[in-house]
Design an enzyme around this catalytic site. Structure first.
Site, mmCIF file in Angstrom:
data_model
loop_
_atom_site.group_PDB
_atom_site.id
_atom_site.type_symbol
_atom_site.label_atom_id
_atom_site.label_comp_id
_atom_site.label_asym_id
_atom_site.label_seq_id
_atom_site.Cartn_x
_atom_site.Cartn_y
_atom_site.Cartn_z
ATOM 1 N N HIS A 1 0.844 -1.202 0.000
ATOM 2 C CA HIS A 1 0.000 0.000 0.000
ATOM 3 C C HIS A 1 0.867 1.235 0.000
ATOM 4 O O HIS A 1 1.858 1.318 0.728
ATOM 5 C CB HIS A 1 -0.926 0.038 1.216
ATOM 6 C CG HIS A 1 -1.851 1.210 1.181
ATOM 7 N ND1 HIS A 1 -3.039 1.194 0.483
ATOM 8 C CD2 HIS A 1 -1.743 2.459 1.715
ATOM 9 C CE1 HIS A 1 -3.635 2.360 0.603
ATOM 10 N NE2 HIS A 1 -2.871 3.152 1.341
ATOM 11 N N LYS B 1 -8.770 -1.659 5.749
ATOM 12 C CA LYS B 1 -9.114 -2.352 4.505
ATOM 13 C C LYS B 1 -8.056 -3.374 4.101
ATOM 14 O O LYS B 1 -8.376 -4.398 3.497
ATOM 15 C CB LYS B 1 -9.391 -1.369 3.375
ATOM 16 C CG LYS B 1 -8.310 -0.438 2.958
ATOM 17 C CD LYS B 1 -8.795 0.384 1.754
ATOM 18 C CE LYS B 1 -7.847 1.511 1.398
ATOM 19 N NZ LYS B 1 -8.043 2.702 2.241
ATOM 20 N N ARG C 1 -13.338 12.264 3.718
ATOM 21 C CA ARG C 1 -12.079 12.931 4.045
ATOM 22 C C ARG C 1 -11.514 13.672 2.852
ATOM 23 O O ARG C 1 -10.886 14.728 2.995
ATOM 24 C CB ARG C 1 -11.064 11.909 4.558
ATOM 25 C CG ARG C 1 -11.343 11.373 5.942
ATOM 26 C CD ARG C 1 -10.471 10.170 6.267
ATOM 27 N NE ARG C 1 -9.068 10.462 6.060
ATOM 28 C CZ ARG C 1 -8.209 9.608 5.497
ATOM 29 N NH1 ARG C 1 -8.605 8.422 5.090
ATOM 30 N NH2 ARG C 1 -6.944 9.941 5.359
ATOM 31 N N ASP D 1 -14.808 2.465 6.081
ATOM 32 C CA ASP D 1 -13.699 3.178 5.452
ATOM 33 C C ASP D 1 -14.076 3.693 4.068
ATOM 34 O O ASP D 1 -13.650 4.777 3.675
ATOM 35 C CB ASP D 1 -12.471 2.271 5.347
ATOM 36 C CG ASP D 1 -11.301 2.997 4.701
ATOM 37 O OD1 ASP D 1 -10.827 3.978 5.299
ATOM 38 O OD2 ASP D 1 -10.894 2.611 3.600
ATOM 39 N N SER E 1 -7.421 3.931 8.185
ATOM 40 C CA SER E 1 -8.023 3.691 6.876
ATOM 41 C C SER E 1 -7.267 2.602 6.130
ATOM 42 O O SER E 1 -7.855 1.629 5.643
ATOM 43 C CB SER E 1 -8.022 4.988 6.055
ATOM 44 O OG SER E 1 -8.395 4.745 4.716
#
Length: 435
Positions: A82, A187, A168, A161, A183
């Site tokens: 990520h 996920k 956001r 989320d 967040s």
């Protein structure tokens, strides 16, 4: 607590009880708490923060708001990566098939563009027919059979989320360490992974502008992972200029494919290789980073990585011919070269966030939750930091369809570039490694 009391308590710097956090997020997910109250709480968190107990409760509530996928029927160590978000960051598009081609199962839930940063979802959806709204049973099957599946968040996986991510983006609460960490980890842990590699961006184009803030974010996420029994490794990487030369969804797909052919810009190639090598070590396919990099070079050289990308695209409903024939991707109708160098010399600074916001203004990103993205538009960076320029030479090519925002885009890009008589000192791409 009632929502009003919870918001007021956090606004005033009080510690929230885990059960109140869980109840608030459950109510927000079900629609009982409206967006405006969640926006207020997020702004309070932005200024007041969350301590470790509050953060753990927040992340767990997000994770448990939907289904936690079980991938135990897929053999091997399931690893994902990520990025905290950057400009020109198309690493996931090339990293996923690279890791899968080396035998690491890659379950990946990707995000859309957030603020000035691009999103993997938006990039992949520029491939004709490509589907990311895949039901969980099909997602599990593709991870098992293809070795990789890239999906967007569904109503089943971390739905809290999904709602909060969009909120956001338009309420100036993106760059907040507790909200970013919860967040990402909610996920990622919901998707069925065993291990995770984090690319924590640092610099003027990242949400984390300072190394110490990026380090704090990385350690926060590593801690959440450890509490939940997952191995997490983080690289802090430079985002003081866009990654690669392409900014914009279809343009970035082209550059990602070129990377799998060994023809991409050096900075983008290095970022992808460094992060994917970490995945191979976590996935127990390589015992060291040098061995992992050697494996990656092999699957690039023999074409396995490109073939795996085509297999992924076809399995998810996309047109695999677009991977060979870029004219099948969305094409902008017009181009114009802008930002003329005022003198002979070098590009000394690129305000990367300004470039990202210029891309949003052009239509490559969202200005509102319901904004429609134009997948064809974006920029090609003809010159990057440290590269020489001649007086009057353009440094950015704009790919556009609608001429209406062009003047604003040109002005933003002109302000983003600085020039000087000497090249700046080079910076390392990988700043630090944490585990």
């Amino acid at each position: 607590m009632r929502p009003y009391e919870l918001i007021k308590a956090k606004r005033d710097g009080q510690r929230l009880a885990p059960e109140d956090i869980r109840a608030f997020i459950e109510a927000y997910t079900s629609g009982q708490v409206p967006d405006y109250q969640m926006s207020a709480l997020c702004m309070a968190v932005f200024f007041r923060g969350l301590d470790s107990v509050e953060l753990g409760a927040w992340a767990q509530a997000m994770l448990r708001s939907g289904e936690v996928v079980d991938l135990s029927d897929t053999p091997g160590v399931k690893v994902d990566k990520h990025s905290t978000g950057g400009v020109g960051d198309k690493v996931s598009v090339s990293l996923a098939p690279l890791a899968a081609a080396c035998g690491v199962p890659v379950p990946m839930i990707s995000g859309r563009g957030l603020g000035h940063t691009g999103g993997t979802v938006d990039k992949l959806l520029s491939i004709p027919g490509f589907r990311m709204d895949i039901p969980v049973p099909e997602y599990r099957r593709l991870v098992r059979e293809v070795g990789c599946c890239l999906i967007s968040q569904t109503e089943a996986i971390a739905p809290a989320d999904k709602k909060l991510y969009a909120l956001r983006d338009v309420t100036a609460t993106v760059d907040c360490i507790p909200l970013i960490a919860s967040s990402i980890m909610s996920k990622k842990l919901a998707e069925g992974i065993d291990a995770l590699v984090l690319d924590v961006k640092v610099g003027n184009g990242a949400f984390m502008k300072k190394v110490e803030d990026a380090r704090t974010l990385a350690r926060t996420m590593i801690g959440i992972g450890a509490e939940m029994g997952r191995k997490v490794t983080a690289l802090l990487t430079d985002m003081n200029q866009p990654l690669g030369r392409a900014v914009g969804n279809a343009l970035e797909i082209v550059e990602a494919v070129e990377m799998l052919h060994g023809r991409a810009p050096a900075d983008y190639t290095e970022a992808t290789m460094a992060l994917t090598a970490e995945m191979l070590v976590l996935g127990r396919k390589a015992s060291s980073i040098p061995e992992a990099r050697s494996m990656l070079e092999k699957v690039i050289a023999d074409g396995s990585a490109v073939r795996k990308l085509k297999e992924i695209v076809q399995a998810q409903g996309g047109d695999p011919r677009a991977i060979d024939d870029y004219t099948r991707l969305p094409q902008a109708r017009s181009t114009v070269d802008v930002v003329l160098a005022p003198q002979d010399g070098f590009v000394t600074v690129i305000d990367t966030e300004a470039v990202g916001l210029a891309a949003v203004a052009l239509g490559a990103g969202r200005q509102r939750v319901d904004s429609i993205i134009d997948p064809a538009v974006g920029f090609t960076l003809l010159r990057k930091e440290g590269e020489p320029v001649k007086a009057g030479e353009p440094v950015v090519r704009v790919h556009y369809n609608d001429p209406a925002p062009l003047e604003e885009v040109k002005a933003r890009l002109t302000r983003a570039y600085q020039f000087g008589p000497q090249a700046p000192a080079p910076r390392p791409l990988v700043i630090e490694r944490l585990e």
